[in-house]
Design an enzyme around this catalytic site. Structure first.
Site, mmCIF file in Angstrom:
data_model
loop_
_atom_site.group_PDB
_atom_site.id
_atom_site.type_symbol
_atom_site.label_atom_id
_atom_site.label_comp_id
_atom_site.label_asym_id
_atom_site.label_seq_id
_atom_site.Cartn_x
_atom_site.Cartn_y
_atom_site.Cartn_z
ATOM 1 N N LYS A 10 1.901 1.694 -3.729
ATOM 2 C CA LYS A 10 0.622 2.050 -4.437
ATOM 3 C C LYS A 10 0.063 3.251 -4.155
ATOM 4 C CE LYS A 10 -2.616 -1.189 -4.113
ATOM 5 N NZ LYS A 10 -3.655 -1.864 -3.653
ATOM 6 N N GLY B 204 -12.663 0.274 3.136
ATOM 7 C CA GLY B 204 -13.098 -1.087 3.259
ATOM 8 C C GLY B 204 -11.824 -2.108 2.362
ATOM 9 N N ASP B 205 -12.013 -3.147 2.511
ATOM 10 C CA ASP B 205 -11.607 -4.165 1.796
ATOM 11 C C ASP B 205 -12.392 -5.484 1.786
ATOM 12 O OD1 ASP B 205 -8.723 -4.680 0.936
ATOM 13 O OD2 ASP B 205 -9.113 -6.505 1.811
ATOM 14 N N GLN C 268 0.812 -1.332 0.000
ATOM 15 C CA GLN C 268 -0.212 0.064 -0.215
ATOM 16 C C GLN C 268 0.783 1.299 -0.085
ATOM 17 O OE1 GLN C 268 -3.558 -0.694 0.588
ATOM 18 N NE2 GLN C 268 -3.687 1.226 -0.647
ATOM 19 N N LYS D 217 -2.756 -0.978 6.775
ATOM 20 C CA LYS D 217 -3.824 -1.863 6.771
ATOM 21 C C LYS D 217 -4.029 -2.395 7.956
ATOM 22 C CE LYS D 217 -5.647 -3.804 2.925
ATOM 23 N NZ LYS D 217 -6.114 -3.013 1.528
ATOM 24 N N SER E 62 -10.407 7.014 -2.877
ATOM 25 C CA SER E 62 -10.400 7.149 -1.423
ATOM 26 C C SER E 62 -9.764 8.836 -0.905
ATOM 27 C CB SER E 62 -9.774 6.153 -0.778
ATOM 28 O OG SER E 62 -10.675 5.138 -0.704
#
Length: 451
Positions: A103, A154-155, A100, A115, A378
């Site tokens: 990214k 969310g995930d 992340q 995370k 996001s």
């Protein structure tokens, strides 16, 4: 110092480190002092682990593990999803949080990497049980997050319902309305096309690969997609909108694959969306004309002619044999909608094909680049919350497309800069070097690393 894939206590995290480290070799050759900086950045700034007790509908006390891995804040507040699934553990969350960081760097927005989640399984639970779990989970998590500190999203297992419950719990606990979670309902601070963003963004990235490599677009392209959740659904709908042919979907029970030239319709994709909201599986639907359902299968070996593959289910779902099958079927482009869906061995097959076949080899877009559209929107939601305004669907979609085009160009230009003489540029290397360089330079400027 080196990283190799091995069976250790944190295999997913070690795999992620190995994949990134190995592709940074051209950078370390030019700037060897950065190799030690990698070792620093591979350790999270903070790991929070806590107990979550909640009451089921029978009044029984249940308990789960809760986690938040706050990996890097040099580019902005920690940003990354919350996952609710029985498989959740620190190895998976550290792998996701590490990915992340880079990214988020590729989006060009001010977001760090993190995370979190829990081994709680929302499947089979009532709305009331999920709400009680979310309140208990947020009771502890609220101590560690905030709009300028850490902004979860969310995930897997955390959709609009769960985000709503978590946001409501935070607001009650802290007595403040702030954009502390993204993926909220539009009426209370959410952004247009946030649910669509990861799938749409993946297709936009793939479209740029196709345009650059062949001067073409999605029209007539046969596209194999894995997964049947949020990412896969909206990737499929965007492919159909752009004139492509969707040849498959899949879930944990099996795969629905094309037997001829016909593709799935937008109406069928919408049926799948309704089914998944109810907790159903693809096997519960009648296969449309020109398709068959294969129990316990993945789609990669089952479609005879493939132009584009979009793995959009989960980590390590596409292995070496699958990659070889895609090559044999004529696949020229792979863009990852999921996080680390291709094994290291599969990536090696894709990358080697470009050395063997040149421009006719596979263009492989890694997840940290190809699926950054979700976290990009996001970030746009955070900006809208800070300004107390909301943009239209068209405005957000255009900003998303611009971010994905810029991300591809950034990966390509970096890949071209570091490619060995006579070699075609690798988007894996380009994405990792570009993201890592941005993060390590910011970390050095802030005194987190020095060299």
């Amino acid at each position: 110092m080196s990283y190799t894939h091995s069976t250790v206590s944190e295999p997913e995290f070690e795999q992620a480190k190995s994949e990134i480290f190995n592709t940074l070799a051209p950078l370390f050759k030019k700037r060897p002092e950065l190799e030690n900086a990698f070792k620093v950045l591979a350790i999270p700034e903070r790991i929070i682990q806590f107990r979550v007790t909640w009451e089921d509908d029978k009044g029984n006390c249940q308990v789960n593990n809760g986690f938040r891995v706050q990996f890097s804040s040099v580019l902005g507040p920690y940003k990354g999803g919350l996952r609710l699934h029985p498989s959740v553990n620190l190895s998976i969350l550290k792998f996701l949080g590490f990915e992340q960081i880079f990214k988020n760097a590729l989006t060009g927005l001010h977001m760090g990497g993190g995370k979190g989640g829990s081994d709680f399984d929302p499947k089979g639970k009532s709305d009331s049980e999920i709400r009680r779990f979310c309140v208990s989970f947020m009771r502890e998590l609220s101590r560690h997050i905030g709009q300028d500190t850490d902004v979860p999203a969310g995930d897997i297992g955390v959709g609009g319902r769960e985000v709503g419950f978590l946001f409501g719990a935070y607001k009650q606990i802290r007595n403040e309305w702030v954009g502390v979670l993204t993926g909220k309902g539009y009426d209370f601070g959410g952004s247009k096309i946030r649910p669509e963003a990861t799938g749409y963004g993946c297709v936009y990235y793939a479209e740029e690969m196709i345009r650059h490599a062949r001067g073409e677009d999605f029209k007539g392209k046969r596209v194999v997609i894995s997964g049947a959740g949020n990412v896969a659904q909206f990737a499929a709908l965007k492919v159909i909108e752009l004139g492509g042919v969707v040849c498959s979907l899949s879930d944990s029970k099996g795969a629905l694959v094309a037997t001829g030239d016909e593709g799935l319709s937008a109406d069928f994709i919408n049926e799948v969306a309704e089914l998944k909201l109810k907790g159903g599986y693809l096997k519960d639907l009648s296969a449309p004309k020109g398709f068959k359902y294969e129990e316990g299968a993945r789609p990669w070996k089952l479609v005879s002619k493939v132009d584009v593959a979009l793995p959009s289910a989960t980590q390590n779902e596409l292995d070496k044999e699958d990659a070889e099958a895609l090559l044999a079927a004529g696949c020229g482009f792979v863009a990852e909608g999921a996080n680390m869906p291709s094994t290291l061995e599969a990536i090696e097959v894709f990358e080697a094909s470009r050395k063997d076949k040149g421009a006719k080899g596979v263009w492989y877009g890694p997840g940290k680049a190809a699926n950054c559209g979700g976290v990009a929107v996001s970030g746009l939601e955070m900006a809208q919350n800070s300004a107390r305004l909301q943009w239209t669907e068209e405005e957000v979609d255009q900003k998303l497309k611009d971010i994905m085009v810029n991300c591809f160009n950034q990966c390509l230009e970096t890949a071209q800069e570091f490619a060995a003489e006579g070699e075609l540029p690798s988007l894996v290397s380009g994405a990792n070097i570009s993201g890592f360089t941005k993060v390590v330079n910011a970390a050095a400027a802030q005194g987190d690393v020095w060299f």
